[in-house]
Write a protein that holds these residues in place. Structure first.
Motif: not given
Length: 237
Positions: A7-9, A17-18, A23-24, A189-191
């Motif tokens: 999932i977090l790969g 990446a998302a 985060s950026g 929001r991405q989370g």
């Protein structure tokens, strides 16, 4: 339950990446908002310290209002109020339909206005903490007001302001999550998007929390380093 590493790969179907990109966005939003708030805060602090009552009253009103109302309300007022005004201007020029303000720019402005109200108090307190003898020394040397501020007062003021500014920065970083309500895809929001898509809310919210912690820790080191450098060779309580 889906594999957490997958999932977090960063491979096919991974959200790593998302999350890093979001985060950026969060970091950029926070930095630009904080810097804009520094400008607002400096102007408000100057107004609070001014001998002219109207400037002092306006600066005090700015601080009371934006420290007093919920941050989310400020964001809504700026976004929807600004969008309505922009739409009316567009109609006057022949455009049709609703014209919304850019979410990132609105977020920077909102965070700048909110943080500026807090930074103003930090700068005001730091200015008052500068030894009065420094002002007398500037006069004795024949320095202009601008020279006195640039060469003597502001460097000493920043020594006293940095701890408070570090605290305001932490508030800015957390407030950046509120900008998601106007459509900006930042870290929070991405989370939420990832949690809804995979039905793994625990994984995404823990990951988002960890990324917020990393950003806060790294930037906190920057403020502590800046504070130590500002006080190098000085003895202070």
């Amino acid at each position: 339950m889906m594999d957490v590493a997958h999932i977090l790969g960063f491979g096919h179907g991974g959200w790593g990446a998302a999350l890093l990109l979001a985060s950026g966005v969060t970091l950029s939003l926070s930095v630009f908002g904080f810097l804009l708030g520094a400008a607002f805060g400096a102007l408000a602090a100057a107004g609070r310290l001014s001998s002219r009552s109207i400037r002092s009253w306006l600066a005090n009103a700015y601080g009371v209002v934006f420290r007093g109302i919920p941050d989310l309300l400020t964001i809504y007022l700026l976004y929807y109020g600004g969008s309505i005004a922009l739409t009316q201007i567009g109609k006057f020029l022949g455009s049709t339909g609703f014209i919304g303000l850019p979410a990132f720019a609105t977020g920077v402005l909102a965070i700048g206005i909110i943080s500026g109200a807090y930074q103003a108090e930090v700068y005001r307190g730091a200015y008052q903490a500068v030894d009065r003898g420094q002002f007398d020394a500037c006069m004795a040397l024949g320095l202009s007001s601008l020279q006195s501020l640039r060469l003597v007062i502001v460097p000493q003021l920043m020594r006293h302001a940095l701890p408070g500014l570090g605290n305001v920065w932490q508030l800015v970083l957390k407030d950046s999550a509120l900008i998601s309500v106007i459509g900006l895809v930042e870290l929070m929001r991405q989370g939420q998007i990832g949690a809804g898509s995979t039905r793994e809310p625990f994984v995404f919210y823990i990951a988002a929390g960890a990324l917020y912690f990393v950003i806060a820790a790294v930037t906190g080191l920057f403020f502590r380093y800046s504070e130590a450098r500002a006080w190098r060779g000085m003895v202070h309580a």
